[in-house]
Scaffold this motif. Structure first.
Motif, PDB file in Angstrom:
ATOM      1  N   ALA A  43       0.830  -1.216   0.000  1.00 46.01           N
ATOM      2  CA  ALA A  43       0.000   0.000   0.000  1.00 46.01           C
ATOM      3  C   ALA A  43       0.859   1.258   0.000  1.00 46.01           C
ATOM      4  N   ILE A  44       2.009   1.204   0.676  1.00 43.70           N
ATOM      5  CA  ILE A  44       2.901   2.367   0.720  1.00 43.70           C
ATOM      6  C   ILE A  44       3.419   2.685  -0.680  1.00 43.70           C
ATOM      7  N   GLN A  45       3.812   1.645  -1.422  1.00 43.25           N
ATOM      8  CA  GLN A  45       4.335   1.859  -2.769  1.00 43.25           C
ATOM      9  C   GLN A  45       3.289   2.500  -3.671  1.00 43.25           C
ATOM     10  N   GLN A  46       2.028   2.158  -3.451  1.00 42.76           N
ATOM     11  CA  GLN A  46       0.962   2.661  -4.310  1.00 42.76           C
ATOM     12  C   GLN A  46       0.459   4.034  -3.863  1.00 42.76           C
ATOM     13  N   ALA A  47       0.204   4.209  -2.576  1.00 44.71           N
ATOM     14  CA  ALA A  47      -0.420   5.443  -2.073  1.00 44.71           C
ATOM     15  C   ALA A  47       0.583   6.540  -1.766  1.00 44.71           C
ATOM     16  N   GLN A  48       1.868   6.168  -1.542  1.00 44.55           N
ATOM     17  CA  GLN A  48       2.898   7.153  -1.191  1.00 44.55           C
ATOM     18  C   GLN A  48       2.446   8.052  -0.024  1.00 44.55           C
ATOM     19  N   PRO A  49       2.110   7.448   1.130  1.00 49.98           N
ATOM     20  CA  PRO A  49       1.618   8.253   2.255  1.00 49.98           C
ATOM     21  C   PRO A  49       2.741   9.060   2.904  1.00 49.98           C
ATOM     22  N   ASP A  50       2.339  10.132   3.569  1.00 49.74           N
ATOM     23  CA  ASP A  50       3.301  10.938   4.320  1.00 49.74           C
ATOM     24  C   ASP A  50       3.529  10.356   5.709  1.00 49.74           C
ATOM     25  N   LEU A  51       2.536   9.633   6.213  1.00 51.51           N
ATOM     26  CA  LEU A  51       2.604   9.071   7.570  1.00 51.51           C
ATOM     27  C   LEU A  51       2.005   7.667   7.578  1.00 51.51           C
ATOM     28  N   VAL A  52       2.665   6.753   8.293  1.00 50.16           N
ATOM     29  CA  VAL A  52       2.125   5.410   8.520  1.00 50.16           C
ATOM     30  C   VAL A  52       1.957   5.224  10.022  1.00 50.16           C
ATOM     31  N   LEU A  53       0.727   4.939  10.458  1.00 50.09           N
ATOM     32  CA  LEU A  53       0.433   4.595  11.849  1.00 50.09           C
ATOM     33  C   LEU A  53       0.290   3.076  11.907  1.00 50.09           C
ATOM     34  N   ALA A  54       1.230   2.400  12.564  1.00 52.77           N
ATOM     35  CA  ALA A  54       1.253   0.930  12.523  1.00 52.77           C
ATOM     36  C   ALA A  54       1.347   0.338  13.926  1.00 52.77           C
TER      37      ALA A  54
END
Length: 527
Positions: A43-54
Motif C-alpha cells: 500500500a505504501i508503494q501505491q499510495a505514497q503516504p506521508d505518515l504510517v500509523l502501525a
C-alpha cells in the motif's frame, strides 16, 4: 492534505481511528488501511503516504521488521509512528532506532494523536520549505551561468554548469514570450505587470514538464519588458508526437494564450547549433522586437527626426540616406560598401543607439515601399525586413547579414514595381487544393513561382481577404468536413489525411473555424 496509512491486524482499531478525530481539520486524509505489514508495504508503494500509523505487534512481520524492510525498499519520505501497549514500551523505544519518529500508547487518546499529527505536519512543512529553497538556489545558480552564455561572455565553468542541467542541446533558439498587446501592459501599474509576468512564467513552465530549467523568469533582453525566456532546442521535439518546429511553437503559443486568457506572442530568435552560440539568437530577438515596436502602431511620421538628434555626431546621417537611395535603385555593389561602412560606425555605439539607427533605417525602407503602393500592408513589409535581416544569426559579421537583407529588399521593391504577380494566384490556389496535405509555406510557393515571398503574401491577402496560412487551413477544413460526413474515419486519421500531424492541434483549429469539435460536427450534420 497529507496522506496517512493505518496499519493494524485488529479490525476495530482500523474502524475506530478514522472517527477518533477530525483528520481533515489537522490537514490529513486517510489514504488507506492495511491488516498486515506485508499488505502495508504494498500500500505504501501505491499510495505514497506521508505518515504510517502501525501496530507494533503484527502477525508474520512485527513492527521492527516492518520498519527495516521499508527502509531497504527505499521508503525514506514517509514518517512511521508505532502504536503499542504498555507492555511493549521498551519495544517501542527500540523502534525509534529503526527510523520510527514516535510512538503512541494504546488506548490512543485524541490529544496524543493530534500532537503527533501536528509534529509530522511541521516536519513536512520544513521539508517543503527546504526543497523550495534548494530549488531556488539551484535555479539561481543555473540562471547566473546561463546569463553568461546569453551575453556571449562565458567560460568553461559556465558552459559545464549549463550542460549539467540541460544536457547537450542542438538546433537552439532563444524565444521571448510576452503579452501580445504591449501598449496594454505598459498602461498597467508596475505591480500588475509584474504579476502578469509571474503568471506567464507559470503557464510556460506548465507547457515544459520536466524541463523547468529551459524557462527563465526576468531575463528580458530589452529594458522594462516583462517577458519570459524559453531556451528551445530540437530535443524538445522528441516528446511532441512528431510535430515540426513551427507546429511545436504554434501549439506552445496557443496553449499559453489559452492559459493566460489573452493573446501572447513568441518572438523566436534565429537558430544556432548549440547553447554556446545562444547570444547570436538573443541578438536576433532584440532586433525583431525593435521591428515589432514599429509594427505595434507607433507614429512613424517624424520618428527619425526625434531620434536622430542624439546620434548625428556619431553616425553619418547622409551616409544612411545614401544607403537607402542605393536600395531604392537596387545597386548591389554600392549596397555592400555602404552597409559595411554603417556597421563600422555602429560598432562603437551602445545598444540603445544602435537600435535608434536601425529604427531610422527601417522607417526609410518602409517608406520606399509605401511610395510605390500607398495601400501596401506596412506590417507585412516590416515582417519581411525582420525575416530577412535576422534570419542570419551572426550580427557581428561586418554587416554581411544586413547587406543581404538590403539586397533582398532592393529585389522586393523591383518586384513591387512590376506588379506582375496577379496572374499566378490562380495557379497557386490550384496547387494548394491539390497538395494541401503537404507542409506548404509561402516561402516555398514564392520560390516555385519566382515571386518574392513577402510580396506574394501581400497580394494573396489582398486578393482573397485572408493570409496564405489561413486559406490553407480553410482548404484543409473543407476536406475534413467531407471526410467527417462521408466516411467513418477516426478523428486522428482525418487529421493526418488533411495535413495535421497533431490531432489536438487539428481539433483546436476546427473548433476555432467551425465553432464546434469535429465529433460534434459529424454528429449534428449526419443527423
Amino acid at each position: 492534505m497529507l496522506k496517512v496509512l493505518l496499519v493494524d491486524d485488529e479490525p476495530y482499531i482500523l474502524q475506530g481511528l478514522p472517527v477518533l478525530i477530525d483528520w481533515e481539520k489537522e490537514g490529513f486524509e486517510i489514504a488507506g488501511k492495511a491488516g498486515s505489514a506485508r499488505e502495508a508495504l504494498a500500500a505504501i508503494q501505491q499510495a505514497q503516504p506521508d505518515l504510517v500509523l502501525a501496530d507494533i505487534r503484527m502477525p508474520q512481520m512485527n513492527g521492527l521488521a516492518f520498519l527495516e524492510e521499508a527502509r531497504k525498499r527505499g521508503i525514506s519520505r514517509t514518517y512511521f509512528v508505532m502504536m503499542s501497549g504498555y507492555s511493549d514500551f521498551e519495544y517501542a523505544r527500540t523502534a525509534l532506532k529503526y527510523g520510527c519518529m514516535d510512538y503512541l500508547l494504546k488506548p490512543i487518546s485524541c490529544e496524543e494523536l493530534i500532537h503527533v499529527l501536528r509534529k509530522v505536519r511541521a516536519l513536512k512543512e520544513e521539508e517543503r520549505r527546504k526543497e523550495r529553497d534548494d530549488s531556488l538556489i539551484a535555479k539561481e545558480f543555473f540562471t547566473r551561468n546561463m546569463i553568461a552564455l546569453i551575453r556571449g561572455k562565458y567560460d568553461e565553468e559556465n558552459r559545464e554548469c549549463v550542460r549539467q542541467y540541460l544536457g547537450e542541446c542542438h538546433g537552439c533558439r532563444y524565444i521571448c514570450v510576452e503579452v501580445e498587446d504591449g501598449a496594454m501592459t505598459c498602461a498597467l501599474p508596475k505591480e500588475e505587470r509584474r504579476r502578469l509576468q509571474k503568471q506567464l512564467y507559470q503557464k510556460c513552465l506548465k507547457e515544459l514538464p520536466g524541463e523547468e530549467y529551459r524557462c527563465i523568469f526576468d531575463i528580458s533582453v530589452q529594458g522594462e519588458n516583462h517577458d519570459v525566456a524559453i531556451l528551445y532546442s530540437e530535443e524538445l521535439l522528441g516528446a511532441s508526437g512528431g510535430l515540426t518546429e513551427q507546429e511545436y511553437q504554434g501549439r506552445l503559443k496557443e496553449r499559453v494564450t489559452r492559459g493566460m486568457g489573452f493573446p501572447v506572442r513568441l518572438v523566436v530568435g534565429g537558430k544556432v547549433e548549440s547553447l554556446e552560440r545562444i547570444a547570436d539568437s538573443v541578438r536576433t530577438v532584440r532586433m525583431a522586437r525593435l521591428l515589432l515596436g514599429l509594427e505595434s502602431g507607433e507614429d512613424l511620421e517624424g520618428i527619425e527626426e526625434n531620434d536622430w538628434g542624439l546620434l548625428e555626431k556619431q553616425v553619418d546621417r547622409e551616409g544612411v540616406d545614401e544607403l537607402v537611395h542605393m536600395v531604392k535603385h537596387n545597386q548591389k555593389d554600392a549596397i555592400a560598401s555602404g552597409a559595411g561602412k554603417l556597421f563600422g560606425e555602429l560598432c562603437c555605439l551602445e545598444s540603445r543607439s544602435v537600435n535608434m539607427v536601425f529604427r531610422y533605417l527601417f522607417v526609410k525602407l518602409l517608406r520606399l515601399a509605401t511610395g510605390i503602393d500607398e495601400n501596401i500592408d506596412q506590417h507585412e513589409v516590416l515582417r519581411f525586413i525582420s525575416r530577412c535581416a535576422f534570419e542570419q544569426t551572426d550580427m557581428e559579421d561586418g554587416g554581411k547579414a544586413m547587406t543581404r537583407m538590403l539586397m533582398d529588399y532592393g529585389d522586393y521593391l523591383m518586384q513591387l514595381r512590376r506588379n506582375q504577380s496577379q496572374a499566378v494566384l490562380g495557379q497557386i490556389e490550384n496547387d494548394m487544393r491539390s497538395n494541401f496535405r503537404e507542409n506548404l509555406t509561402l516561402k516555398d510557393m514564392g520560390a516555385k513561382y519566382f515571386i518574392n515571398a513577402a510580396y506574394l503574401g501581400q497580394i494573396f491577402k489582398k486578393q482573397y481577404g485572408e493570409s496564405f496560412k489561413d486559406r490553407l487551413n480553410r482548404i484543409r477544413m473543407e476536406r475534413a468536413e467531407e471526410l467527417l460526413l462521408h466516411t467513418d474515419m477516426k478523428i486522428y486519421e482525418i487529421a493526418e489525411k488533411v495535413g495535421y500531424r497533431d490531432s489536438d492541434y487539428f481539433i483546436n483549429r476546427f473548433l476555432a473555424m467551425k465553432g464546434c469539435t469535429p465529433t460534434k460536427y459529424r454528429k449534428q450534420n449526419r443527423t
